[in-house]
Design a protein around this motif. Structure first.
Motif, mmCIF file in Angstrom:
data_model
loop_
_atom_site.group_PDB
_atom_site.id
_atom_site.type_symbol
_atom_site.label_atom_id
_atom_site.label_comp_id
_atom_site.label_asym_id
_atom_site.label_seq_id
_atom_site.Cartn_x
_atom_site.Cartn_y
_atom_site.Cartn_z
ATOM 1 N N GLN A 10 51.237 -14.441 7.642
ATOM 2 C CA GLN A 10 52.457 -15.139 8.000
ATOM 3 C C GLN A 10 53.560 -14.168 8.396
ATOM 4 O O GLN A 10 54.264 -14.381 9.376
ATOM 5 C CB GLN A 10 52.934 -16.003 6.830
ATOM 6 C CG GLN A 10 54.191 -16.816 7.130
ATOM 7 C CD GLN A 10 54.589 -17.709 5.971
ATOM 8 O OE1 GLN A 10 53.937 -17.732 4.935
ATOM 9 N NE2 GLN A 10 55.678 -18.431 6.134
ATOM 10 N N GLY A 11 53.719 -13.100 7.616
ATOM 11 C CA GLY A 11 54.722 -12.086 7.917
ATOM 12 C C GLY A 11 54.082 -10.906 8.605
ATOM 13 O O GLY A 11 52.963 -10.987 9.117
ATOM 14 N N PRO A 72 49.502 -6.974 8.066
ATOM 15 C CA PRO A 72 49.363 -6.219 9.320
ATOM 16 C C PRO A 72 50.604 -6.291 10.200
ATOM 17 O O PRO A 72 51.164 -7.367 10.427
ATOM 18 C CB PRO A 72 48.179 -6.892 10.013
ATOM 19 C CG PRO A 72 47.415 -7.548 8.924
ATOM 20 C CD PRO A 72 48.420 -7.966 7.913
ATOM 21 N N VAL A 73 51.005 -5.144 10.707
ATOM 22 C CA VAL A 73 52.142 -5.062 11.617
ATOM 23 C C VAL A 73 51.675 -4.842 13.053
ATOM 24 O O VAL A 73 52.434 -5.071 13.998
ATOM 25 C CB VAL A 73 53.095 -3.945 11.149
ATOM 26 C CG1 VAL A 73 52.482 -2.580 11.308
ATOM 27 C CG2 VAL A 73 54.424 -4.030 11.834
ATOM 28 N N ASP A 144 41.847 -11.764 -0.963
ATOM 29 C CA ASP A 144 43.153 -12.376 -0.729
ATOM 30 C C ASP A 144 43.074 -13.149 0.582
ATOM 31 O O ASP A 144 42.426 -12.680 1.528
ATOM 32 C CB ASP A 144 44.221 -11.279 -0.635
ATOM 33 C CG ASP A 144 45.636 -11.819 -0.694
ATOM 34 O OD1 ASP A 144 45.984 -12.674 0.139
ATOM 35 O OD2 ASP A 144 46.415 -11.366 -1.546
ATOM 36 N N PRO A 145 43.710 -14.304 0.674
ATOM 37 C CA PRO A 145 43.677 -15.041 1.939
ATOM 38 C C PRO A 145 44.313 -14.280 3.097
ATOM 39 O O PRO A 145 43.967 -14.510 4.255
ATOM 40 C CB PRO A 145 44.479 -16.315 1.628
ATOM 41 C CG PRO A 145 44.404 -16.464 0.151
ATOM 42 C CD PRO A 145 44.368 -15.077 -0.394
ATOM 43 N N GLU A 146 45.276 -13.376 2.810
ATOM 44 C CA GLU A 146 45.913 -12.559 3.840
ATOM 45 C C GLU A 146 45.565 -11.092 3.628
ATOM 46 O O GLU A 146 45.584 -10.601 2.495
ATOM 47 C CB GLU A 146 47.437 -12.702 3.785
ATOM 48 C CG GLU A 146 47.976 -14.035 4.256
ATOM 49 C CD GLU A 146 49.485 -14.008 4.387
ATOM 50 O OE1 GLU A 146 50.014 -14.821 5.146
ATOM 51 O OE2 GLU A 146 50.126 -13.155 3.738
ATOM 52 N N PRO A 147 45.290 -10.360 4.709
ATOM 53 C CA PRO A 147 45.040 -8.922 4.559
ATOM 54 C C PRO A 147 46.331 -8.173 4.234
ATOM 55 O O PRO A 147 47.388 -8.473 4.794
ATOM 56 C CB PRO A 147 44.501 -8.505 5.931
ATOM 57 C CG PRO A 147 45.043 -9.522 6.883
ATOM 58 C CD PRO A 147 45.149 -10.803 6.106
ATOM 59 N N LYS A 190 53.173 -9.255 17.848
ATOM 60 C CA LYS A 190 52.450 -10.319 17.144
ATOM 61 C C LYS A 190 52.384 -11.590 17.984
ATOM 62 O O LYS A 190 51.356 -12.282 18.018
ATOM 63 C CB LYS A 190 53.125 -10.607 15.800
ATOM 64 C CG LYS A 190 52.445 -11.711 14.996
ATOM 65 C CD LYS A 190 53.103 -11.901 13.640
ATOM 66 C CE LYS A 190 52.384 -13.006 12.854
ATOM 67 N NZ LYS A 190 52.946 -13.183 11.494
ATOM 68 N N ALA A 191 53.473 -11.919 18.686
ATOM 69 C CA ALA A 191 53.533 -13.165 19.440
ATOM 70 C C ALA A 191 52.781 -13.108 20.764
ATOM 71 O O ALA A 191 52.222 -14.113 21.205
ATOM 72 C CB ALA A 191 54.991 -13.535 19.701
ATOM 73 N N THR A 192 52.762 -11.927 21.379
ATOM 74 C CA THR A 192 52.236 -11.840 22.750
ATOM 75 C C THR A 192 51.014 -10.949 22.905
ATOM 76 O O THR A 192 50.307 -11.048 23.912
ATOM 77 C CB THR A 192 53.320 -11.309 23.699
ATOM 78 O OG1 THR A 192 53.593 -9.932 23.379
ATOM 79 C CG2 THR A 192 54.596 -12.127 23.582
#
Length: 330
Positions: A10-11, A72-73, A144-147, A190-192
């Protein structure tokens, strides 16, 4: 790349931190009584929200301890590992220390992402630990559901030459060792799916040289700029030091494309929360909303903010006696 890691969280990066105001409310009143017969003397703890804990073992030797991890970033797993490791190690450099040993922290959605991606993340972290001359000795992993990935790092420092966020004094210049804009560029990535090599290079660059230069220059006050943005971390520094920080907004360096990312709407929620947090304590002068958002942008593995001058770090402001506002933009 077949799988975009940023789409599994999510983040992203240090923008996924708990908002600073909410964190301070949570920690309020949680004073920790000193343990009896504990070895060493605690020099830096919770009081000022500094970058790491410091315990003096004996004259000339202190232990610096920190932990940092995040979602992840970037999509490339090797680069994510490098960024997370550089970010964790930065807390030691921000205290004037040298990293000694690190432990991996890995959270992995085992039913969703293959282990070969986790291996690449760990390989990236190991590469940066090796570059830093820091031992890497295992760690801990959970499902974990998120890495998530990061490190717990232990370093050493001279207790007489620490960099602290409460040691600022009026008359000192403010310098910044890396440009801003990482949050908005990472959010655009992240968006594109657009890749920003300059941002990746900035995030994977160790703050070792800046930290060493600061210690050699006799600087006593510093912090690193991460999830609370330049204004958030500077507010903590100025508040802890009992001074006002004046920022020359035109002197602050930015990554290419950062302003365009703000104009196009790629501002992380964490950056807006940072701005809301410092707003009651800031005289924004004639600065526009775009500039304010960039100065509050949630950075990941950002630079060192120093109350002093070192080569290669532009001067972006100064500390003055406490005025009506803790922060002033000019």
């Amino acid at each position: 790349m077949d799988r975009r890691l940023t789409q599994y969280a999510q983040g992203g990066g240090c923008a996924c931190k708990i908002p600073p105001g909410e964190l301070e409310q949570t920690l309020a009143g949680l004073g920790v009584a000193p343990p009896r017969d504990a070895p060493g003397e605690l020099l830096v703890g919770l009081e000022t929200g500094d970058d790491a804990a410091v315990v003096r073992l004996r004259d000339g030797v202190a232990i610096v301890s920190t932990v940092d991890f995040f979602t992840p970033v970037v999509d490339d797993p090797f680069d994510w590992g490098r960024i997370a490791a550089a970010n964790a190690l930065s807390d030691v450099y921000a205290m004037g220390g040298r990293p000694l040993v690190a432990l991996n922290l890995l959270c992995w959605p085992t039913g969703t992402l293959p282990y070969d991606l986790a291996r690449e993340v760990l390989r990236g972290g190991a590469a940066v630990a090796a570059e830093a001359g820091c031992h890497l000795a295992g760690g801990h992993s959970i499902t974990d559901p998120e890495p998530k990935y990061g490190m717990a790092v232990t370093g050493v420092a001279d207790p007489a030459r620490l960099l602290r966020n409460d040691a600022g004094r009026p008359g000192l210049p403010l310098s910044l060792s890396k440009p801003l804009g990482l949050g908005v560029l990472n959010n655009r990535h992240k968006a594109t799916g657009e890749v920003f090599p300059e941002a990746v290079e900035t995030m994977t660059r160790l703050n070792a040289a800046a930290g060493q230069a600061a210690v050699e220059a006799g600087i006593a006050c510093a912090t690193d700029v991460t999830g609370f943005g330049l204004l958030g971390h500077l507010y903590k520094l100025a508040r802890a030091s009992g001074v006002t920080a004046v920022v020359d907004a035109a002197a602050v360096p930015y990554l290419a494309g950062a302003r365009e990312a703000v104009r196009d709407g790629y501002v992380p929620g964490g950056s807006r929360r940072n701005l809301d947090w410092v707003a009651p304590h800031t005289d924004f002068g004639q600065s526009d909303e775009e500039t304010r958002l960039l100065l509050a942008d949630a950075q990941t593995s950002g630079g060192l903010l120093l109350a002093g001058e070192i080569p290669g770090a532009p001067v972006i402001g100064e500390l003055i006696p406490r005025a009506g506002s803790v922060l002033i933009l000019r």
